[in-house]
Motif scaffolding. Structure first.
Motif, PDB file in Angstrom:
ATOM      1  N   UNK A  40       0.849  -1.185   0.000  1.00  0.00           N
ATOM      2  CA  UNK A  40       0.000   0.000   0.000  1.00  0.00           C
ATOM      3  C   UNK A  40       0.889   1.240   0.000  1.00  0.00           C
ATOM      4  N   UNK A  41       0.374   2.364  -0.448  1.00  0.00           N
ATOM      5  CA  UNK A  41       1.172   3.599  -0.475  1.00  0.00           C
ATOM      6  C   UNK A  41       1.743   3.929   0.901  1.00  0.00           C
ATOM      7  N   UNK A  42       3.048   4.166   0.924  1.00  0.00           N
ATOM      8  CA  UNK A  42       3.698   4.547   2.171  1.00  0.00           C
ATOM      9  C   UNK A  42       4.002   3.398   3.110  1.00  0.00           C
ATOM     10  N   UNK A  43       3.744   2.172   2.670  1.00  0.00           N
ATOM     11  CA  UNK A  43       3.987   1.006   3.522  1.00  0.00           C
ATOM     12  C   UNK A  43       4.938   0.031   2.859  1.00  0.00           C
ATOM     13  N   UNK A  44       5.460  -0.868   3.647  1.00  0.00           N
ATOM     14  CA  UNK A  44       6.353  -1.880   3.121  1.00  0.00           C
ATOM     15  C   UNK A  44       5.603  -2.988   2.407  1.00  0.00           C
ATOM     16  N   UNK A  45       6.363  -3.852   1.738  1.00  0.00           N
ATOM     17  CA  UNK A  45       5.755  -4.970   1.021  1.00  0.00           C
ATOM     18  C   UNK A  45       5.412  -6.065   2.017  1.00  0.00           C
ATOM     19  N   UNK A  46       4.162  -6.481   1.977  1.00  0.00           N
ATOM     20  CA  UNK A  46       3.621  -7.422   2.965  1.00  0.00           C
ATOM     21  C   UNK A  46       3.268  -8.751   2.307  1.00  0.00           C
ATOM     22  N   UNK A  47       3.674  -9.848   2.924  1.00  0.00           N
ATOM     23  CA  UNK A  47       3.299 -11.154   2.416  1.00  0.00           C
ATOM     24  C   UNK A  47       1.827 -11.420   2.646  1.00  0.00           C
ATOM     25  N   UNK A  48       1.134 -11.920   1.639  1.00  0.00           N
ATOM     26  CA  UNK A  48      -0.300 -12.184   1.722  1.00  0.00           C
ATOM     27  C   UNK A  48      -0.565 -13.678   1.810  1.00  0.00           C
ATOM     28  N   UNK A  49      -0.034 -14.420   0.849  1.00  0.00           N
ATOM     29  CA  UNK A  49      -0.231 -15.861   0.805  1.00  0.00           C
ATOM     30  C   UNK A  49       0.861 -16.451  -0.064  1.00  0.00           C
ATOM     31  N   UNK A  91      -6.684  -2.511  -0.072  1.00  0.00           N
ATOM     32  CA  UNK A  91      -6.245  -1.703  -1.196  1.00  0.00           C
ATOM     33  C   UNK A  91      -4.726  -1.643  -1.241  1.00  0.00           C
ATOM     34  N   UNK A  92      -4.166  -2.051  -2.379  1.00  0.00           N
ATOM     35  CA  UNK A  92      -2.715  -2.102  -2.529  1.00  0.00           C
ATOM     36  C   UNK A  92      -2.370  -2.543  -3.941  1.00  0.00           C
ATOM     37  N   UNK A  93      -1.091  -2.443  -4.257  1.00  0.00           N
ATOM     38  CA  UNK A  93      -0.563  -3.082  -5.445  1.00  0.00           C
ATOM     39  C   UNK A  93      -0.206  -4.511  -5.029  1.00  0.00           C
ATOM     40  N   UNK A 111      12.341 -10.467   0.817  1.00  0.00           N
ATOM     41  CA  UNK A 111      13.743 -10.649   0.482  1.00  0.00           C
ATOM     42  C   UNK A 111      14.122 -12.068   0.108  1.00  0.00           C
ATOM     43  N   UNK A 112      13.250 -13.028   0.406  1.00  0.00           N
ATOM     44  CA  UNK A 112      13.536 -14.429   0.076  1.00  0.00           C
ATOM     45  C   UNK A 112      13.201 -14.759  -1.380  1.00  0.00           C
ATOM     46  N   UNK A 113      12.535 -13.859  -2.078  1.00  0.00           N
ATOM     47  CA  UNK A 113      12.039 -14.143  -3.421  1.00  0.00           C
ATOM     48  C   UNK A 113      12.934 -13.523  -4.487  1.00  0.00           C
ATOM     49  N   UNK A 114      13.196 -14.320  -5.515  1.00  0.00           N
ATOM     50  CA  UNK A 114      14.118 -13.923  -6.572  1.00  0.00           C
ATOM     51  C   UNK A 114      13.424 -13.275  -7.770  1.00  0.00           C
ATOM     52  N   UNK A 115      12.188 -13.653  -7.995  1.00  0.00           N
ATOM     53  CA  UNK A 115      11.481 -13.194  -9.182  1.00  0.00           C
ATOM     54  C   UNK A 115      10.209 -12.460  -8.779  1.00  0.00           C
ATOM     55  N   UNK A 116       9.931 -11.373  -9.507  1.00  0.00           N
ATOM     56  CA  UNK A 116       8.780 -10.539  -9.188  1.00  0.00           C
ATOM     57  C   UNK A 116       8.056 -10.106 -10.454  1.00  0.00           C
ATOM     58  N   UNK A 117       6.740 -10.026 -10.345  1.00  0.00           N
ATOM     59  CA  UNK A 117       5.964  -9.455 -11.421  1.00  0.00           C
ATOM     60  C   UNK A 117       5.887  -7.947 -11.283  1.00  0.00           C
ATOM     61  N   UNK A 118       5.190  -7.327 -12.209  1.00  0.00           N
ATOM     62  CA  UNK A 118       5.068  -5.865 -12.219  1.00  0.00           C
ATOM     63  C   UNK A 118       3.966  -5.372 -11.292  1.00  0.00           C
ATOM     64  N   UNK A 119       3.088  -6.251 -10.907  1.00  0.00           N
ATOM     65  CA  UNK A 119       2.026  -5.873  -9.980  1.00  0.00           C
ATOM     66  C   UNK A 119       0.710  -5.576 -10.664  1.00  0.00           C
ATOM     67  N   UNK A 120      -0.360  -5.740  -9.908  1.00  0.00           N
ATOM     68  CA  UNK A 120      -1.699  -5.400 -10.376  1.00  0.00           C
ATOM     69  C   UNK A 120      -2.417  -4.685  -9.228  1.00  0.00           C
ATOM     70  N   UNK A 121      -3.083  -3.583  -9.544  1.00  0.00           N
ATOM     71  CA  UNK A 121      -3.686  -2.741  -8.519  1.00  0.00           C
ATOM     72  C   UNK A 121      -5.053  -3.258  -8.101  1.00  0.00           C
ATOM     73  N   UNK A 122      -5.251  -3.310  -6.790  1.00  0.00           N
ATOM     74  CA  UNK A 122      -6.554  -3.650  -6.210  1.00  0.00           C
ATOM     75  C   UNK A 122      -7.000  -2.468  -5.363  1.00  0.00           C
ATOM     76  N   UNK A 123      -8.177  -1.964  -5.660  1.00  0.00           N
ATOM     77  CA  UNK A 123      -8.723  -0.827  -4.918  1.00  0.00           C
ATOM     78  C   UNK A 123     -10.102  -1.199  -4.391  1.00  0.00           C
ATOM     79  N   UNK A 124     -10.275  -1.061  -3.073  1.00  0.00           N
ATOM     80  CA  UNK A 124     -11.550  -1.391  -2.437  1.00  0.00           C
ATOM     81  C   UNK A 124     -12.112  -0.115  -1.825  1.00  0.00           C
ATOM     82  N   UNK A 125     -13.275   0.257  -2.262  1.00  0.00           N
ATOM     83  CA  UNK A 125     -13.904   1.478  -1.763  1.00  0.00           C
ATOM     84  C   UNK A 125     -14.980   1.149  -0.735  1.00  0.00           C
TER      85      UNK A 125
END
Length: 126
Positions: A40-49, A91-93, A111-125
């Protein structure tokens, strides 16, 4: 070099659902354990699943447990994330990531992951 391509993001209202997909360009042991992270904006990258072992064990962040479901179609080299009961705080990328399966640290660490995608935005209003 493994390439990961995410899709399925979008805008929904609170309580809605989305399904994210991540297609890997190849099936290789260096990217067998795949997972989802979000930032999310202003936050670190968080593991989801994530799939954390070569046996396919999946772990979830406490904040999404019971609402999100990760799954993999090995024949299609695709990882999915079914997201239900979405909240504004979701809401986050969302990023797909991959690494070789080895001894799991017990935590979803970007930091354990070697490969990353470009991301897809999810916005919940609300």
């Amino acid at each position: 070099q493994v390439q990961l391509v995410e899709s399925g993001g979008g805008s929904v209202q609170t309580g809605g659902s989305l399904t994210l997909s991540c297609v890997a360009s190849e099936h290789t042991s260096s990217a067998k354990c795949m997972g989802w992270f979000r930032q999310a904006p202003g936050k670190g990258r968080e593991g989801v699943a994530a799939i954390v072992t070569s046996y396919g064990n999946i772990v979830y962040a406490p904040s999404v447990l019971g609402r999100f479901t990760a799954s993999r179609d090995s024949a299609k080299n695709t990882l999915y994330l079914q997201m239900n009961s979405l909240k504004p705080e979701d809401t986050a990328m969302y990023y797909c990531a991959a690494r070789s399966c080895g001894t799991w640290s017990g935590r979803l660490e970007a930091g354990d992951y070697n490969y990353w995608g470009q991301g897809t935005q999810v916005t919940v209003s609300s």
